[in-house]
Scaffold this motif. Sequence first.
Motif, short mmCIF file in Angstrom:
data_model
loop_
_atom_site.label_atom_id
_atom_site.label_comp_id
_atom_site.label_asym_id
_atom_site.label_seq_id
_atom_site.Cartn_x
_atom_site.Cartn_y
_atom_site.Cartn_z
N ARG A 231 34.29 28.63 38.42
CA ARG A 231 35.24 29.17 37.45
C ARG A 231 35.90 30.42 38.02
NH1 ARG A 231 30.12 29.92 35.85
NH2 ARG A 231 29.35 32.04 35.57
N PRO A 232 37.01 30.85 37.45
CA PRO A 232 37.69 32.04 37.99
C PRO A 232 36.78 33.26 38.02
CG PRO A 232 39.05 30.95 36.35
CD PRO A 232 37.72 30.28 36.29
N VAL A 233 36.86 34.03 39.10
CA VAL A 233 36.07 35.26 39.22
C VAL A 233 36.98 36.45 38.92
CG1 VAL A 233 34.57 36.62 40.73
CG2 VAL A 233 34.69 34.14 41.03
N ASN A 234 36.63 37.22 37.90
CA ASN A 234 37.47 38.35 37.49
C ASN A 234 37.08 39.65 38.18
OD1 ASN A 234 38.81 36.67 35.75
ND2 ASN A 234 37.54 37.18 33.99
N SER A 235 35.80 39.76 38.56
CA SER A 235 35.35 41.01 39.16
C SER A 235 34.13 40.74 40.03
CB SER A 235 35.01 42.02 38.06
OG SER A 235 34.72 43.28 38.62
N GLY A 250 34.81 33.84 34.18
CA GLY A 250 34.90 32.91 33.06
C GLY A 250 36.28 32.32 33.05
N GLN A 251 36.63 31.67 31.94
CA GLN A 251 37.98 31.09 31.92
C GLN A 251 38.99 32.14 31.50
OE1 GLN A 251 35.63 29.85 29.30
NE2 GLN A 251 36.22 27.73 29.16
N ASP A 252 40.24 31.73 31.45
CA ASP A 252 41.26 32.58 30.87
C ASP A 252 40.98 32.75 29.39
OD1 ASP A 252 42.58 32.83 33.23
OD2 ASP A 252 43.88 31.10 32.90
N GLY A 284 24.74 37.57 28.39
CA GLY A 284 25.02 38.74 27.57
C GLY A 284 26.34 38.69 26.84
N HIS A 285 27.42 38.59 27.58
CA HIS A 285 28.73 38.69 26.93
C HIS A 285 29.11 37.40 26.24
CE1 HIS A 285 30.03 42.64 28.27
NE2 HIS A 285 29.47 42.38 29.43
N PHE A 286 29.80 37.56 25.11
CA PHE A 286 30.40 36.40 24.46
C PHE A 286 31.86 36.38 24.87
CE2 PHE A 286 32.67 34.23 21.05
CZ PHE A 286 32.00 33.02 21.08
N GLY A 287 32.12 35.72 25.99
CA GLY A 287 33.47 35.74 26.54
C GLY A 287 33.41 36.13 28.00
N PRO A 288 34.49 35.95 28.72
CA PRO A 288 34.51 36.25 30.16
C PRO A 288 34.23 37.71 30.46
CG PRO A 288 36.47 35.01 29.51
CD PRO A 288 35.78 35.39 28.26
N ILE A 289 33.62 37.95 31.62
CA ILE A 289 33.42 39.32 32.10
C ILE A 289 34.69 39.72 32.87
CG2 ILE A 289 32.11 40.75 33.72
CD1 ILE A 289 29.65 39.03 33.02
N ASN A 290 35.29 40.84 32.49
CA ASN A 290 36.54 41.27 33.13
C ASN A 290 36.34 42.34 34.20
OD1 ASN A 290 38.02 39.53 31.56
ND2 ASN A 290 38.40 41.04 29.96
N SER A 291 35.22 43.08 34.11
CA SER A 291 35.02 44.14 35.09
C SER A 291 33.53 44.39 35.29
CB SER A 291 35.71 45.43 34.61
OG SER A 291 35.66 46.42 35.61
N LEU A 292 33.15 44.67 36.54
CA LEU A 292 31.76 44.96 36.89
C LEU A 292 31.70 46.22 37.73
CD1 LEU A 292 30.56 41.43 38.05
CD2 LEU A 292 29.66 42.64 36.08
#
Length: 326
Positions: A231-235, A250-252, A284-292
């Motif tokens: 899946r897409p990697v945001n961070s 996660g996804q868009d 943990g998160h409900f939804g994609p992770i945007n930053s780490l």
Amino acid sequence: MKPLMLHGHERAITKIKYNREGDLIFSASKDKNPNVWWSLNGERLGTFNGHNGSIWCIDVNWDTSRFMSGSGDNTLRIWDCQTGKEIGQLPTNSSVRTCNFSYSANTAVYSTDKALGHQCEMFIIDTRTVDPILSQEDAIRRIPINGPRISAILWGALDETIITGHEDGEINIWDVRTGKILTSAKGHRSQINDMQFNKDGTMFVTASKDHTAKLFDSEQLVHLKTYKTERPVNSATISPIFDHVVLGGGQDAMDVTTTSARQGKFDARFFHMVFEEEFARLKGHFGPINSLAFHPNGKSFSSGGEDGYVRINTFDQSYFDFHFEY
């Protein structure tokens, strides 16, 4: 591992950043106020009030005296960390997508979006002369970007170069003095969402929409390792004490409601830096992770998600006792 949940934002988190000591964590989101928290107990210290749009990028200088934020309201603002007051505001032609203090913090770089008939541009400014009447013309250097827009940015060694990641997956190293490209590499097949250095700045990890994160040498852009997901990697972030890389994604946002969090789509995933093998996942998160971001001492890491929460995860002793078998 019991996480600290920080909830001070009304909308999705876009960026989180530790200061150099790691006692503070800064967070930005699609609401208009960046926050600052104590990383030890998750207590909120305050907010930086003034923007009128989503905050896309933030950075803090090495002695935590200045804080910088770029927004969709077409401004870059520089703040006093101690008081939370705005020192200077730079109007731009379009959204400010990336910003970064140089290591000395005497200069900073930011880039704008390609929008409203304006092309993407990169600006280098002197942060020592910031005042409320700053304008784009005061920039030390203004570099037009003719190709796809910049989506991630880093300062290179000795503040002499700038590394940019682009929407088409290309990575460039620019000479600050001449404004010319020194080295270029086709890093990914799709947009680069994030770039982060390792502890000593010799390597950096990229996170991309093409479902991979990659490790590059920061001098010559030599591609060293690839970490694959489905899946897409945001961070992606590198541990300062172990050979570990953490990926989040996660996804868009538009597809999120169609997936249950139980499917493991939104986990933080731990890879061994050298062997490219995944060895752990953290829910943990409900939804994609945007930053780490890793804490500078390597004993905890934080994640910011589409759900508006920042989670500070402190590692148990078992994490430090774990040895990768080879």
